[in-house]
Design a protein around this motif. Structure first.
Motif, PDB file in Angstrom:
ATOM      1  N   ALA A  50      -6.750  -4.292   4.827  1.00 23.20           N
ATOM      2  CA  ALA A  50      -7.821  -3.666   4.056  1.00 23.20           C
ATOM      3  C   ALA A  50      -7.845  -2.144   4.155  1.00 23.20           C
ATOM      4  CB  ALA A  50      -9.171  -4.232   4.495  1.00 23.20           C
ATOM      5  N   GLY A  51      -6.856  -1.529   4.828  1.00 23.96           N
ATOM      6  CA  GLY A  51      -6.771  -0.081   4.777  1.00 23.96           C
ATOM      7  C   GLY A  51      -7.032   0.671   6.059  1.00 23.96           C
ATOM      8  N   LEU A  52      -7.032   0.002   7.206  1.00 25.07           N
ATOM      9  CA  LEU A  52      -7.097   0.701   8.490  1.00 25.07           C
ATOM     10  C   LEU A  52      -5.676   0.776   9.046  1.00 25.07           C
ATOM     11  CD1 LEU A  52     -10.234  -0.964  10.161  1.00 25.07           C
ATOM     12  CD2 LEU A  52     -10.133   1.218   8.927  1.00 25.07           C
ATOM     13  N   TYR A  53      -5.230   1.984   9.425  1.00 26.92           N
ATOM     14  CA  TYR A  53      -3.868   2.161   9.908  1.00 26.92           C
ATOM     15  C   TYR A  53      -3.893   2.768  11.311  1.00 26.92           C
ATOM     16  CZ  TYR A  53      -3.107   1.568   4.930  1.00 26.92           C
ATOM     17  OH  TYR A  53      -3.135   1.073   3.638  1.00 26.92           O
ATOM     18  N   ARG A  54      -3.389   1.998  12.278  1.00 30.76           N
ATOM     19  CA  ARG A  54      -3.345   2.418  13.682  1.00 30.76           C
ATOM     20  C   ARG A  54      -4.736   2.854  14.141  1.00 30.76           C
ATOM     21  NH1 ARG A  54       1.882   5.489  15.650  1.00 30.76           N
ATOM     22  NH2 ARG A  54       1.852   3.768  17.163  1.00 30.76           N
ATOM     23  N   TYR A  55      -5.674   2.014  13.902  1.00 31.20           N
ATOM     24  CA  TYR A  55      -7.095   2.286  14.168  1.00 31.20           C
ATOM     25  C   TYR A  55      -7.484   1.774  15.544  1.00 31.20           C
ATOM     26  CZ  TYR A  55     -12.178   2.216  13.646  1.00 31.20           C
ATOM     27  OH  TYR A  55     -13.525   2.413  13.828  1.00 31.20           O
ATOM     28  N   ARG A  56      -8.110   2.633  16.339  1.00 34.14           N
ATOM     29  CA  ARG A  56      -8.539   2.263  17.686  1.00 34.14           C
ATOM     30  C   ARG A  56      -9.867   1.512  17.600  1.00 34.14           C
ATOM     31  NH1 ARG A  56      -7.710   7.720  21.189  1.00 34.14           N
ATOM     32  NH2 ARG A  56      -8.451   6.341  22.854  1.00 34.14           N
ATOM     33  N   ASN A 108       0.820  -1.218   0.000  1.00 31.29           N
ATOM     34  CA  ASN A 108       0.000   0.000   0.000  1.00 31.29           C
ATOM     35  C   ASN A 108       0.856   1.272   0.000  1.00 31.29           C
ATOM     36  OD1 ASN A 108      -2.602  -1.310   0.150  1.00 31.29           O
ATOM     37  ND2 ASN A 108      -2.088  -1.865   2.254  1.00 31.29           N
ATOM     38  N   ALA A 109       2.101   1.142  -0.439  1.00 28.54           N
ATOM     39  CA  ALA A 109       3.052   2.260  -0.367  1.00 28.54           C
ATOM     40  C   ALA A 109       2.549   3.516  -1.055  1.00 28.54           C
ATOM     41  CB  ALA A 109       4.395   1.832  -0.963  1.00 28.54           C
ATOM     42  N   HIS A 110       1.771   3.362  -2.105  1.00 34.66           N
ATOM     43  CA  HIS A 110       1.369   4.526  -2.899  1.00 34.66           C
ATOM     44  C   HIS A 110      -0.066   4.973  -2.647  1.00 34.66           C
ATOM     45  CE1 HIS A 110       5.165   4.153  -4.933  1.00 34.66           C
ATOM     46  NE2 HIS A 110       4.887   2.904  -5.300  1.00 34.66           N
ATOM     47  N   VAL A 111      -0.727   4.426  -1.627  1.00 39.36           N
ATOM     48  CA  VAL A 111      -2.100   4.856  -1.374  1.00 39.36           C
ATOM     49  C   VAL A 111      -2.090   6.279  -0.821  1.00 39.36           C
ATOM     50  CG1 VAL A 111      -2.839   2.478  -0.962  1.00 39.36           C
ATOM     51  CG2 VAL A 111      -2.308   3.951   0.997  1.00 39.36           C
ATOM     52  N   GLU A 112      -3.180   6.967  -1.065  1.00 40.26           N
ATOM     53  CA  GLU A 112      -3.269   8.392  -0.717  1.00 40.26           C
ATOM     54  C   GLU A 112      -3.075   8.630   0.777  1.00 40.26           C
ATOM     55  OE1 GLU A 112      -6.795  11.690  -0.462  1.00 40.26           O
ATOM     56  OE2 GLU A 112      -6.780  10.423  -2.266  1.00 40.26           O
ATOM     57  N   TYR A 113      -3.677   7.795   1.615  1.00 46.07           N
ATOM     58  CA  TYR A 113      -3.638   8.035   3.058  1.00 46.07           C
ATOM     59  C   TYR A 113      -2.210   8.003   3.593  1.00 46.07           C
ATOM     60  CZ  TYR A 113      -4.677   7.554   8.034  1.00 46.07           C
ATOM     61  OH  TYR A 113      -4.716   7.751   9.394  1.00 46.07           O
ATOM     62  N   LEU A 114      -1.417   7.011   3.168  1.00 43.33           N
ATOM     63  CA  LEU A 114      -0.048   6.902   3.671  1.00 43.33           C
ATOM     64  C   LEU A 114       0.835   8.003   3.093  1.00 43.33           C
ATOM     65  CD1 LEU A 114       0.505   3.027   3.662  1.00 43.33           C
ATOM     66  CD2 LEU A 114      -0.111   4.513   5.573  1.00 43.33           C
ATOM     67  N   PRO A 133     -13.975  -0.829   5.629  1.00 44.49           N
ATOM     68  CA  PRO A 133     -13.583  -1.321   4.309  1.00 44.49           C
ATOM     69  C   PRO A 133     -13.009  -2.725   4.393  1.00 44.49           C
ATOM     70  CG  PRO A 133     -11.919   0.186   5.169  1.00 44.49           C
ATOM     71  CD  PRO A 133     -13.061   0.206   6.141  1.00 44.49           C
ATOM     72  N   THR A 134     -13.258  -3.522   3.362  1.00 46.66           N
ATOM     73  CA  THR A 134     -12.650  -4.843   3.303  1.00 46.66           C
ATOM     74  C   THR A 134     -12.292  -5.159   1.861  1.00 46.66           C
ATOM     75  OG1 THR A 134     -12.825  -7.143   4.076  1.00 46.66           O
ATOM     76  CG2 THR A 134     -14.768  -6.208   2.997  1.00 46.66           C
ATOM     77  N   ILE A 135     -11.410  -6.135   1.674  1.00 50.88           N
ATOM     78  CA  ILE A 135     -10.978  -6.583   0.353  1.00 50.88           C
ATOM     79  C   ILE A 135     -11.207  -8.085   0.247  1.00 50.88           C
ATOM     80  CG2 ILE A 135      -9.320  -4.717   0.018  1.00 50.88           C
ATOM     81  CD1 ILE A 135      -7.114  -6.540   1.030  1.00 50.88           C
ATOM     82  N   GLU A 136     -11.209  -8.582  -0.971  1.00 57.22           N
ATOM     83  CA  GLU A 136     -11.553  -9.986  -1.214  1.00 57.22           C
ATOM     84  C   GLU A 136     -10.725 -10.943  -0.369  1.00 57.22           C
ATOM     85  OE1 GLU A 136     -13.879 -11.462  -2.810  1.00 57.22           O
ATOM     86  OE2 GLU A 136     -14.768  -9.846  -3.987  1.00 57.22           O
ATOM     87  N   GLU A 137      -9.416 -10.696  -0.263  1.00 56.17           N
ATOM     88  CA  GLU A 137      -8.549 -11.673   0.402  1.00 56.17           C
ATOM     89  C   GLU A 137      -8.799 -11.775   1.906  1.00 56.17           C
ATOM     90  OE1 GLU A 137      -4.359  -9.776   1.566  1.00 56.17           O
ATOM     91  OE2 GLU A 137      -4.703  -9.735  -0.590  1.00 56.17           O
ATOM     92  N   GLU A 138      -9.488 -10.775   2.492  1.00 51.95           N
ATOM     93  CA  GLU A 138      -9.792 -10.849   3.922  1.00 51.95           C
ATOM     94  C   GLU A 138     -10.666 -12.055   4.239  1.00 51.95           C
ATOM     95  OE1 GLU A 138      -9.057  -8.836   6.995  1.00 51.95           O
ATOM     96  OE2 GLU A 138      -7.387  -8.912   5.601  1.00 51.95           O
ATOM     97  N   MET A 139     -11.500 -12.464   3.268  1.00 53.15           N
ATOM     98  CA  MET A 139     -12.343 -13.632   3.494  1.00 53.15           C
ATOM     99  C   MET A 139     -11.493 -14.868   3.784  1.00 53.15           C
ATOM    100  SD  MET A 139     -15.586 -14.162   3.712  1.00 53.15           S
ATOM    101  CE  MET A 139     -16.381 -12.918   2.717  1.00 53.15           C
ATOM    102  N   GLY A 140     -10.344 -14.955   3.132  1.00 50.14           N
ATOM    103  CA  GLY A 140      -9.443 -16.069   3.387  1.00 50.14           C
ATOM    104  C   GLY A 140      -8.880 -16.042   4.789  1.00 50.14           C
ATOM    105  N   TYR A 165     -12.581   6.314  14.135  1.00 44.92           N
ATOM    106  CA  TYR A 165     -13.374   6.261  12.907  1.00 44.92           C
ATOM    107  C   TYR A 165     -13.614   7.654  12.326  1.00 44.92           C
ATOM    108  CZ  TYR A 165     -17.147   5.073   9.687  1.00 44.92           C
ATOM    109  OH  TYR A 165     -17.924   4.921   8.567  1.00 44.92           O
ATOM    110  N   GLU A 166     -13.845   8.617  13.196  1.00 46.92           N
ATOM    111  CA  GLU A 166     -14.149   9.969  12.722  1.00 46.92           C
ATOM    112  C   GLU A 166     -13.011  10.554  11.884  1.00 46.92           C
ATOM    113  OE1 GLU A 166     -16.953   8.715  15.377  1.00 46.92           O
ATOM    114  OE2 GLU A 166     -14.796   8.820  15.804  1.00 46.92           O
TER     115      GLU A 166
END
Length: 621
Positions: free
Chosen positions: A424-430, A51-57, A122-129, A80-81
């Motif tokens: 799936a895109g949560l970073y240091r999420y409480r 995820n090196a190039h995602v906007e949030y990071l 948010p979730t991605i397909e591979e999380e189901m695995g 979450y906010e």
């Protein structure tokens, strides 16, 4: 489902394969817990590199770095906010890599009764695995403690919720609905551990009445084969038993005639149930009727399903209040809590499944996500617990940021708030869960679930969490014992319409005695609750006069079923629903107030001494 093996050789092969599968699962647990820090380091590097190039990071200046030190230095701890604007963009159709390099496949909705706010995860397909992996560990662990589980079926009451779509077209649904509708569940290969009495069609039926009825009917038709029973939460399982109390005559008629009653209209359900209810069975119907007609339903689980070895439900946290009811219905079968999970992420498993509910601990599996822990300070003074929970603000102070520790660095006996970084895109999420370190499996800690951080009552500077409230109610209920009465359900409300504001508890009673309960007893209950609450509350009542007398409102029987029905009508999942321990939403308060039959106030102020205030002040400095 494949045909049963037709010769001894096949039976031996199947047993050997099952044993081999169990061994591999246990070896996996042994490996990842022995190398917990190395696994966690690899998981974080993997998440950050992909995820090196995602906007949030990029927004926070990580600049492609994957090491822990830089990650912790530049990425803030969030709630979450903080990411809600990004979530909203994705929900509205923005497909650019905002949080995750892989496409967001759907949103998983929080239960709506934890913290009072429905959130989109948010979730991605591979999380189901990853979720399927955690599920695959449960039965190999259990099979070490309870033998021959592969020789019978599980009767589980599992439900889905009808899903919705975001403006951008992404599905939004509870995590369990997502799993039950996935091919991982519906097309699962034959496995004796996932051999359920409920056909998939009955689980996937969106009509809660038809789903519950058909699952109960199928479970009763196969009653001799059932070796374990369960639901997600204890409250859901008890709801199923009470459903049977109300509808057993119709169930018996269906079994007696071998036909499904016309109230079940879903054609796929009728077809699936018809494959099980395929002949009249008056003997079974008579047996069920005889048991259900008895005055006492004590031990009804072991009476109707005589080969049941345990009840698989969550009874930690506030679900612990249902333990006496479960013990009553199940003849005190073991209550097994198998796993710890949420909409954000699946976390861990219970490696000692036969432990008593009060001792249940979960071992976090290091491959599921990157875990960090924010210390929580809950102190005891003269037997009274006071809290200093981390405040749910946008960003922690620099000092608080530095207090976060990694998975292998937590301390025995210390309480922490769980912080996750997911694939799936949560970073240091409480996450909002408070956990206590109970022990270790190799290098991986094992945690008791303490409470949801954000479920509190507050009038002034006081803050009462659900654990304190549960303990206070438990103390108060002792006054009802001489009258053979218990509190079957409860919730609370911070009533600020009065001056000063005060706590209100709504109680639904289970009355088994014939003697009426005098008002003075309920007043004693009010006082006992106040005496059981923390010193900040008692100071507000006795000294500052900033809090009014606590009130108990007795509601009509069935009120909390109405509350659940209302929550489901607003979109809550029947499978994830938990009675909220604190309510704020005005229509819910109105519903509860409309069913009040009597109300009582605490007759005097609880005890408080100045020493507590001085201690609290010094602690806060």
């Amino acid at each position: 489902m494949p045909e049963a093996p037709n010769n001894l050789s096949k039976q031996r092969d199947e047993y050997y394969n099952l044993e081999e599968k169990n061994t591999k699962a246990l070896e996996f647990i042994e490996d990842v817990t022995s190398n917990a820090d190395e696994v966690q380091k690899r998981v974080l590097a993997e998440i950050l590199s992909r995820n090196a190039h995602v906007e949030y990071l990029r927004r926070h200046g990580l600049n492609g770095r994957t090491d822990r030190e830089t990650f912790k230095k530049v990425i803030p701890v969030i709630t979450y906010e903080d990411i809600q604007p990004d979530i909203n963009r994705i929900a509205n159709g923005d497909t650019s890599p905002i949080l995750c390099s892989k496409p967001i496949s759907e949103f998983l909705t929080s239960s709506g009764t934890s913290g009072g706010e429905r959130k989109l995860m948010p979730t991605i397909e591979e999380e189901m695995g990853r979720r399927s992996l955690l599920y695959s560990l449960l039965m190999p662990v259990l099979s070490q403690y309870i033998r021959n589980l592969e020789k019978g079926k599980g009767m589980y009451f599992l439900f889905i919720k009808s899903e919705s779509k975001t403006p951008g077209g992404l599905v939004a649904r509870p995590v369990l609905t997502s799993y039950y509708k996935s091919s991982h569940f519906t097309e699962r290969p034959y496995d004796p551990y996932t051999n359920y009495t409920s056909p998939n069609e009955t689980i996937l039926c969106s009509d809660s009445y038809q789903s519950m009825y058909s699952q109960l009917l199928c479970g009763l038709c196969q009653n001799e084969e059932v070796v374990r029973v369960g639901a997600v939460f204890a409250s859901g399982f008890i709801r199923a038993i009470r459903f049977l109390e109300k509808h057993w005559p119709v169930v018996c008629d269906d079994i007696r005639t071998g036909t499904l009653n016309p109230q079940i209209t879903d054609p796929t359900v009728r077809e699936a149930v018809g494959r099980i209810l395929n002949r009249p069975d008056p003997k079974l119907a008579d047996f069920i009727e005889t048991e259900c007609r008895k005055e006492s339903w004590e031990g009804i689980i072991t009476r109707l399903w005589p080969n049941t070895k345990y009840v698989d439900v969550i009874v930690t946290g506030t679900m612990s209040q249902y333990i006496p009811t479960l013990d009553y219905y199940s003849n005190e079968l073991p209550l097994v809590c198998t796993m710890y999970a949420s909409s954000e992420c699946y976390f861990g498993v219970n490696l000692n499944p036969l432990s008593k509910p009060i001792d249940v601990s979960y071992t976090l599996i290091p491959t599921m996500a990157y875990f960090e822990f924010l210390p929580v300070h809950r102190n005891n003074f003269n037997g009274v617990t006071t809290n200093s929970l981390p405040v749910a603000k946008s960003q922690l102070t620099e000092k608080e940021q530095l207090e976060l520790v990694d998975l292998v660095d937590v301390k025995l006996g210390q309480e922490y708030e769980l912080v996750v970084t997911t694939y799936a895109g949560l970073y240091r999420y409480r996450v909002g869960d408070v956990l206590k370190v109970a022990g270790f499996k190799n290098k991986a800690p094992q945690f008791n679930f303490i409470c949801r951080k954000n479920v509190v009552l507050s009038i002034d500077s006081d803050k009462t969490d659900e654990v304190e409230l549960q303990n206070a109610v438990k103390n108060a209920v002792n006054h009802l014992v001489p009258f053979v009465a218990t509190v079957s359900e409860y919730t609370s409300y911070a009533d600020t319409t009065t001056i000063p504001g005060h706590y209100v508890l709504f109680w639904e009673l289970s009355l088994k005695g014939s003697t009426s309960i005098p008002p003075s007893v309920f007043e004693d209950c009010c006082f006992t609750i106040e005496e059981s609450l923390n010193s900040v509350y008692r100071q507000g009542r006795a000294s500052d006069k900033s809090i009014g007398p606590l009130e108990i409102k007795i509601v009509e029987p069935g009120t909390f079923d109405k509350l659940m029905d209302y929550a489901i009508s607003l979109g809550a999942s029947i499978n994830q629903y938990k009675t909220p321990r604190c309510v704020k939403f005005a229509p819910i308060v109105e519903l509860l107030n409309s069913r009040v039959v009597s109300q009582y106030f605490s007759p005097k102020c609880p005890k408080w001494v100045a020493g507590h205030k001085q201690w609290c002040n010094s602690h806060d400095q």
